[in-house]
Structure formats: C-alpha cells, structure tokens
Design a protein around this motif. Structure first.
Motif, PDB file in Angstrom:
ATOM      1  N   THR A  89     -23.401  19.192 133.206  1.00 43.45           N
ATOM      2  CA  THR A  89     -22.293  20.007 133.618  1.00 43.45           C
ATOM      3  C   THR A  89     -21.203  18.996 133.377  1.00 43.45           C
ATOM      4  OG1 THR A  89     -22.561  19.355 135.885  1.00 43.45           O
ATOM      5  CG2 THR A  89     -23.164  21.347 135.356  1.00 43.45           C
ATOM      6  N   GLY A  90     -21.174  17.736 133.688  1.00 45.80           N
ATOM      7  CA  GLY A  90     -20.125  16.914 133.357  1.00 45.80           C
ATOM      8  C   GLY A  90     -19.731  16.658 132.019  1.00 45.80           C
ATOM      9  N   ILE A  91     -20.890  16.572 131.097  1.00 40.53           N
ATOM     10  CA  ILE A  91     -20.469  16.388 129.658  1.00 40.53           C
ATOM     11  C   ILE A  91     -19.662  18.033 129.177  1.00 40.53           C
ATOM     12  CG2 ILE A  91     -21.607  16.595 127.409  1.00 40.53           C
ATOM     13  CD1 ILE A  91     -23.591  14.616 128.485  1.00 40.53           C
ATOM     14  N   THR A  92     -20.335  18.857 129.746  1.00 43.07           N
ATOM     15  CA  THR A  92     -19.751  20.302 129.126  1.00 43.07           C
ATOM     16  C   THR A  92     -18.440  20.436 129.788  1.00 43.07           C
ATOM     17  OG1 THR A  92     -22.043  21.296 129.532  1.00 43.07           O
ATOM     18  CG2 THR A  92     -20.136  22.897 129.364  1.00 43.07           C
ATOM     19  N   ILE A  93     -17.984  20.271 130.990  1.00 45.64           N
ATOM     20  CA  ILE A  93     -16.832  20.072 131.471  1.00 45.64           C
ATOM     21  C   ILE A  93     -15.585  19.413 130.701  1.00 45.64           C
ATOM     22  CG2 ILE A  93     -15.262  19.516 133.153  1.00 45.64           C
ATOM     23  CD1 ILE A  93     -17.144  20.197 135.293  1.00 45.64           C
ATOM     24  N   GLY A  94     -16.122  18.118 130.153  1.00 39.28           N
ATOM     25  CA  GLY A  94     -15.402  17.450 129.204  1.00 39.28           C
ATOM     26  C   GLY A  94     -15.014  17.830 127.986  1.00 39.28           C
ATOM     27  N   VAL A 117     -15.921  27.254 136.593  1.00 42.02           N
ATOM     28  CA  VAL A 117     -17.313  27.680 136.758  1.00 42.02           C
ATOM     29  C   VAL A 117     -18.372  26.525 136.575  1.00 42.02           C
ATOM     30  CG1 VAL A 117     -19.163  29.029 135.458  1.00 42.02           C
ATOM     31  CG2 VAL A 117     -16.902  30.097 135.732  1.00 42.02           C
ATOM     32  N   PHE A 118     -18.102  25.703 135.630  1.00 42.51           N
ATOM     33  CA  PHE A 118     -19.119  24.518 135.561  1.00 42.51           C
ATOM     34  C   PHE A 118     -18.953  23.463 136.512  1.00 42.51           C
ATOM     35  CE2 PHE A 118     -19.376  25.950 131.114  1.00 42.51           C
ATOM     36  CZ  PHE A 118     -20.680  25.859 130.796  1.00 42.51           C
ATOM     37  N   ALA A 119     -17.858  23.423 137.369  1.00 44.03           N
ATOM     38  CA  ALA A 119     -17.377  22.496 138.362  1.00 44.03           C
ATOM     39  C   ALA A 119     -18.109  22.932 139.620  1.00 44.03           C
ATOM     40  CB  ALA A 119     -15.834  22.324 138.493  1.00 44.03           C
ATOM     41  N   LEU A 120     -17.874  24.178 139.885  1.00 47.10           N
ATOM     42  CA  LEU A 120     -18.681  24.918 141.079  1.00 47.10           C
ATOM     43  C   LEU A 120     -20.052  24.831 141.020  1.00 47.10           C
ATOM     44  CD1 LEU A 120     -17.638  26.423 143.530  1.00 47.10           C
ATOM     45  CD2 LEU A 120     -17.976  28.821 142.206  1.00 47.10           C
ATOM     46  N   ILE A 176     -10.743  17.957 139.592  1.00 47.44           N
ATOM     47  CA  ILE A 176     -11.995  18.501 139.902  1.00 47.44           C
ATOM     48  C   ILE A 176     -12.857  17.330 140.106  1.00 47.44           C
ATOM     49  CG2 ILE A 176     -13.788  19.547 138.494  1.00 47.44           C
ATOM     50  CD1 ILE A 176     -12.029  21.548 137.355  1.00 47.44           C
ATOM     51  N   THR A 177     -12.750  16.269 139.212  1.00 47.44           N
ATOM     52  CA  THR A 177     -13.859  15.141 139.426  1.00 47.44           C
ATOM     53  C   THR A 177     -13.581  14.480 140.953  1.00 47.44           C
ATOM     54  OG1 THR A 177     -13.263  14.517 137.332  1.00 47.44           O
ATOM     55  CG2 THR A 177     -14.450  12.858 138.725  1.00 47.44           C
ATOM     56  N   LYS A 178     -12.226  14.533 141.434  1.00 43.47           N
ATOM     57  CA  LYS A 178     -12.123  13.957 142.899  1.00 43.47           C
ATOM     58  C   LYS A 178     -12.612  15.100 143.644  1.00 43.47           C
ATOM     59  CE  LYS A 178      -9.170  11.563 144.349  1.00 43.47           C
ATOM     60  NZ  LYS A 178      -9.268   9.970 145.019  1.00 43.47           N
TER      61      LYS A 178
END
Length: 286
Positions: free
Chosen positions: A40-45, A68-71, A21-23
């Motif tokens: 969103t980055g913190i939430t995904i982690g 969802v958080f990545a989108l 997802i990060t890529k």
C-alpha cells in the motif's frame, strides 16, 4: 495556466497530502513494514507521483484513491490488534533459521535464502562462528534476530552477582554554545554545576558545540575547534584512588599501633572499606 506551473502546484499539493497521511498512519509506516503496508505504501507513492505529473488527471479522484489505500492499512492494523489469525495473514510470521544450534534447511528454502545469505545475516549481527548460535530467526518485517549459546553470551553484572545502580539516559545540556535548562533539570543538575564543570575543563561555554551530561554528574563536550583536546573526567579515578589510600592507611595504622583494641578497630574498618571498594570499583573504573 502553463503546464509546468500546474505540475509544480500539483507536486506541492500531493507532497503535503502524502505527508499528512504518513503522519496519520504513524511511525510504523516508515519503519517496520508488513507485506501489506509495503504494497500500500508503494501504491500510494505511485498514485501521488502519477497525479502530480499528469496535468489532465482529476485531483479529486486522485486524493480519493490515496485515501482508500491509506485507509486499508489503518483498518488492517485495527483488525490485527483483535485477531491473531488475521495478523499472521497480513503481517506474516517469523521463520526459524537455526534451532538448538542446527540450521533449518527447509525454512531457508521456504524463504528463498541461501547458506551464504544466512552467514551474511549472522555477520551483520557480529556473529562469525556458526557453532556459537543457539537460535536465530527471520522476523516478519525482515529483521534478523540471533540468540547465542549461554557460554558464548557476554558476561553481565548479574552473572557476577553484582548490583548495579539504575542509570538515567544522558541529556544534551549544551547545543551550539547555549545551555539547555530543561534537560539539565531532568537529571537534577543546574547551570551552576555546568559552569563549574566547564571551569574544571578550562573551556568557555561559547566554544562548546555539544555538551552531554549523565546521571553520574559527568560532562562530555565536543568543541567547535576539532584540534583542541578535551581532558577526560577525573572524578571517578580520583575517588577510587582516595578510597584505596584510606584503606591502606587503616592497614598501616593497625600494624603500627600496640593497642589490641585499636589494632582490632583499624583491621575491622580496613576490611569494611575494602569490601566497599570491591563493590564500587567496577563503577568507578567505567
């Protein structure tokens, strides 16, 4: 399946998912984050860590939540490229801290920065005298930018009306004692040139840890043995010395000859060579 094994497998799985997802989101996700991307980055982690250690959690639901958080930042990035209003809302705007040499106190308070923190930001940019600053602002991503007053800016060749040749980036041509042919070709050099330069330095290829060459044909090497000293390149100083000697010889010839035509010729070419030396001296000294 034992709980510890489930946690190991889940952790590996979500590590791969988060990496992909990060890529997909791009390098911006790990460098210049906006407020929205930061959240969103913190939430995904956090979601990934929670699902990796919570054995009874549903993996499918977890992956769906992460997607969802990545989108969200992906779509926000697309909209931001189209709308400046939305971009300012999501990514924020830069805040001016110093304008025309004056500190904007209201903007400092708005961003909750103290005077000491402003001075620290200036020092981080190698600015220790507030009176030398013309303009400074806090970027939307938290970076700090400073513009010095004209009289305090360092001189450039343009200020001195000097024309400088274009410079290509230096290339790593030796790594771990092995020659890298592609970088050599990029700057128009070859293995024969490289081996010749190593011979001039009295160094064997297998003793070189790293070797870097620039577009001027200069080789810089770092050896495995840190106790050995590598002589600095002498081509430029030798060339400058040779040019100066030629110019001095022309002046001497002009003083030595009795022929008016020869004296004029030597003097004229001596001045031309001196002008050429003045034009290239800066390059040959650096």
């Amino acid at each position: 399946m034992p709980d510890w094994l489930q946690i190991v497998l889940r952790s590996l799985f979500f590590l791969v998912v988060l990496f992909l997802i990060t890529k997909w989101l791009g390098k911006k996700q790990i460098s210049q984050l906006s407020f929205f991307e930061y959240v969103t980055g913190i939430t995904i982690g956090n979601v990934g860590a929670e699902l990796a250690t919570k054995v009874e959690g549903n993996i499918v639901h977890g992956v769906l939540s992460i997607l969802v958080f990545a989108l969200a930042p992906f779509l926000a990035g697309l909209i931001s490229m189209k709308s400046k209003i939305f971009r300012d809302l999501v990514e924020g705007k830069a805040t001016v801290f110093i304008k025309d040499g004056k500190i904007m106190e209201d903007n400092l308070k708005k961003e909750k920065y103290t005077t000491d923190e402003l001075l620290w930001l200036l020092r981080s940019k190698d600015v220790f005298d507030l009176s030398t600053v013309e303009f400074a602002l806090l970027e939307a991503n938290g970076d700090f930018s400073v513009l010095l007053k004209k009289e305090n800016q360092p001189l450039t060749p343009k200020d001195l009306n000097m024309t400088m040749p274009s410079v290509k980036e230096a290339q790593m041509v030796i790594m771990d004692g092995k020659i890298l042919d592609e970088p050599l070709a990029t700057i128009g050099l070859n293995r024969y040139w490289l081996k010749t330069e190593l011979e001039k330095l009295g160094i064997l290829l297998e003793n070189v840890f790293l070797g870097q060459a620039n577009s001027n044909g200069e080789l810089t090497v770092d050896l495995y043995d840190d106790k050995l000293k590598v002589p600095s390149p002498q081509e430029k100083p030798l060339l400058l010395a040779t040019l100066k000697k030629c110019q001095a010889d022309l002046e001497l010839f002009a003083l030595s000859t009795d022929s008016p035509e020869s004296k004029e010729m030597y003097s004229k070419n001596s001045k031309k060579l001196q002008k050429a030396i003045d034009d290239v001296a800066f390059i040959l000294r650096n």
